[in-house]
Design an enzyme around this catalytic site. Structure first.
Site, PDB file in Angstrom:
ATOM      1  N   ASP A  95      -0.831   1.859  -3.912  1.00 48.90           N
ATOM      2  CA  ASP A  95      -1.619   0.880  -4.663  1.00 48.90           C
ATOM      3  C   ASP A  95      -2.894   1.489  -5.218  1.00 48.90           C
ATOM      4  OD1 ASP A  95      -2.664   1.092  -2.063  1.00 48.90           O
ATOM      5  OD2 ASP A  95      -3.405  -0.961  -2.046  1.00 48.90           O
ATOM      6  N   ASP A 100      -5.715   2.713  -4.158  1.00 51.12           N
ATOM      7  CA  ASP A 100      -7.099   2.506  -3.729  1.00 51.12           C
ATOM      8  C   ASP A 100      -7.598   3.660  -2.860  1.00 51.12           C
ATOM      9  OD1 ASP A 100      -5.613   1.949  -1.465  1.00 51.12           O
ATOM     10  OD2 ASP A 100      -6.629   0.065  -0.992  1.00 51.12           O
ATOM     11  N   SER A 110       0.818  -1.206   0.000  1.00 48.71           N
ATOM     12  CA  SER A 110       0.000   0.000   0.000  1.00 48.71           C
ATOM     13  C   SER A 110       0.859   1.266   0.000  1.00 48.71           C
ATOM     14  CB  SER A 110      -0.952  -0.028   1.195  1.00 48.71           C
ATOM     15  OG  SER A 110      -1.858   1.042   1.156  1.00 48.71           O
ATOM     16  N   ASP A 142      -2.346   7.046  -3.157  1.00 49.16           N
ATOM     17  CA  ASP A 142      -1.338   6.270  -2.441  1.00 49.16           C
ATOM     18  C   ASP A 142      -0.759   5.209  -3.378  1.00 49.16           C
ATOM     19  OD1 ASP A 142      -3.431   4.425  -2.518  1.00 49.16           O
ATOM     20  OD2 ASP A 142      -3.291   3.881  -0.405  1.00 49.16           O
TER      21      ASP A 142
END
Length: 459
Positions: free
Chosen positions: A249, A251, A107, A247
């Site tokens: 990743d 999402d 992440s 961010d």
């Protein structure tokens, strides 16, 4: 190497690559994940269909291969989407009605980290309360035994299908040619969201738009002020209508208004809820226990019903699935959509905000002014405490006994008065209490009450 138990977190698996998670640990996690999903689905591992995706981190190709080999070793059939944003893995699991999915990602963490986000059928996240604990016991306790084998895998390309699904949330012709600074943080936003934004005729100022697991410019975590200073300056320098940062990743997305000011997640939740309720009047909306009253007030004024919810994507997704809320928003930048398999997305909020600005003909700062002039929020403040439960009990006793107080315990302890309120909740992983406080009087009143409550917490 043996898997250290501390990599199994409240909502995912996360640790330093090589030091805490190596290829063998990833293989074991892949096997254990298949076992856990089989138990949840009530079927043998040989009947499982599982999704797999990976982000742009340097070790991700090797680690994703080992996760895949672990799942295949248990007999599962794996649909491998390759390098994608996390919400595309959720989309794969939801749209193909898979039994579960694993996203190889750390992440927003720095480049030394790796890990996995794990979901079951319906793209519902596993958590420490449901699934991750069982996975930890299998992997750390070395309870996997011999693998039965017999699985298989195939590669799938989701990009065109995902783009069409995301664009269905708006009327693309509504979007005006706004000037927008985008900061991908060298993560997955560029390849995932970029092609969608390109179709809308925007004047895009692309920064850090190419995936690069070395993160040469800044860490992919826009919640940290130092990581968003660049885009705040860039919006002002270029005279842009809006800034959007993602961010690692992708999402989660975060917004900068036309004056270069960061948009708080509470207020963004209210703006998104209002726009969605105009499309689907009378619907339910979820918001987290830390949020400003702006959310509930806006939802009510727009004809919807707002429900406070426990923080954490597993709790949001499950309740949305069970109760049918159209939208849920968290202060931390996670925004969930019923029509996107109840999953969180960093793409859909960007599209909805662009549509709302275009349709209403307002600047972002104009949309935010009614909130900023009425709701004065502290943001989340962490304090290290020796005994979190005792300190929360002390706060409940101190403030809950005052005239006009209402105490609720949806998540931690919340104490509400007519013109101010606060929530204090424990960290899942550290000896911290997290305080959020709001005044409906003034910035000065908020600061005074914030300092008073912090004084009790830190005494």
């Amino acid at each position: 190497m043996p898997a250290p138990p501390e990599i199994f977190k409240a909502y995912d698996v996360r640790g330093l690559h090589t030091e805490q998670i190596d290829g063998d640990v990833a293989h074991a996690i892949g096997r254990g994940f298949a076992r856990v999903i089989a138990d949840l689905a009530g079927k043998p591992t040989s009947e499982l269909r599982l999704g797999l995706g990976r982000d742009m981190r340097l070790e991700a190709p090797d680690f994703a291969r080992r996760y895949r080999e672990g799942m295949v070793a248990e007999g599962a059939h794996v649909l491998d989407a390759g390098q994608v944003g996390t919400e595309m893995l959720y989309f794969l699991v939801g749209s193909r009605e898979l039994d579960g999915g694993l996203m190889c990602t750390a992440s927003h963490n720095p480049k030394a980290y790796t890990g996995a986000k794990l979901v079951k059928q319906g793209a519902i996240a596993l958590s420490g309360d449901a699934g991750i604990g069982e996975l930890r016991d299998l992997v750390v306790g070395d309870q996997l035994g011999d693998a039965p084998g017999g699985g298989s895998s195939e590669e799938v390309d989701l990009f065109a299908e995902f783009q069409e699904a995301a664009l269905r949330f708006i009327e693309p012709s509504n979007v005006k040619p706004l000037k927008v600074v985008v900061d991908g943080g060298n993560g997955m936003a560029g390849p995932m969201v970029g092609p969608i934004l390109d179709r809308l005729g925007l004047d895009l100022v692309e920064t850090y738009w190419t995936p690069d697991g070395t993160f040469p410019d800044h860490e992919p975590n826009p919640l940290l002020p130092e990581n968003r200073e660049f885009i705040m300056r860039k919006v002002v320098e270029t005279g842009a209508d809006l800034g959007i940062a993602w961010d690692g990743d992708a999402d989660r997305c975060f917004f900068i208004d036309d004056t270069g000011r960061f948009v708080d997640g509470d207020f963004l939740t209210a703006i998104l809820a209002e726009h969605l309720l105009a499309k689907k009047p009378g619907s339910d909306v979820l918001y987290d226990a830390r949020a400003s009253r702006a959310v509930a007030d806006t939802v009510s004024a727009a004809g919807g019903t707002a429900h406070v919810n426990r923080v954490g994507h597993a709790f949001f997704k499950t309740r949305m699935r069970d109760e049918g809320a159209i939208f849920g928003g968290e202060v931390s930048g996670h925004y969930y959509f019923h029509d996107f398999y109840n999953a969180d997305s960093g793409t859909i909020p960007a599209l909805l905000v662009l549509e709302k600005l275009s349709v209403e003909g307002k600047r972002m700062s104009e949309l935010l002014e009614p909130y900023r002039s009425r709701y004065f929020i502290s943001g989340e403040i962490n304090s290290e405490v020796a005994d979190g439960p005792a300190k929360m009990a002390e706060l409940e006793q101190e403030y809950g006994s005052r005239p006009g107080a209402t105490v609720t315990k949806v998540d931690g302890v919340s104490v509400d008065f007519d013109d101010w309120h606060f929530n204090v909740r424990p960290s899942n992983t550290e000896p911290l209490l997290r305080l959020t406080l709001e005044s409906l009087v003034s910035e000065q009143d908020m600061e005074a009450r914030r300092d008073e409550v912090l004084g009790v917490i830190r005494a």
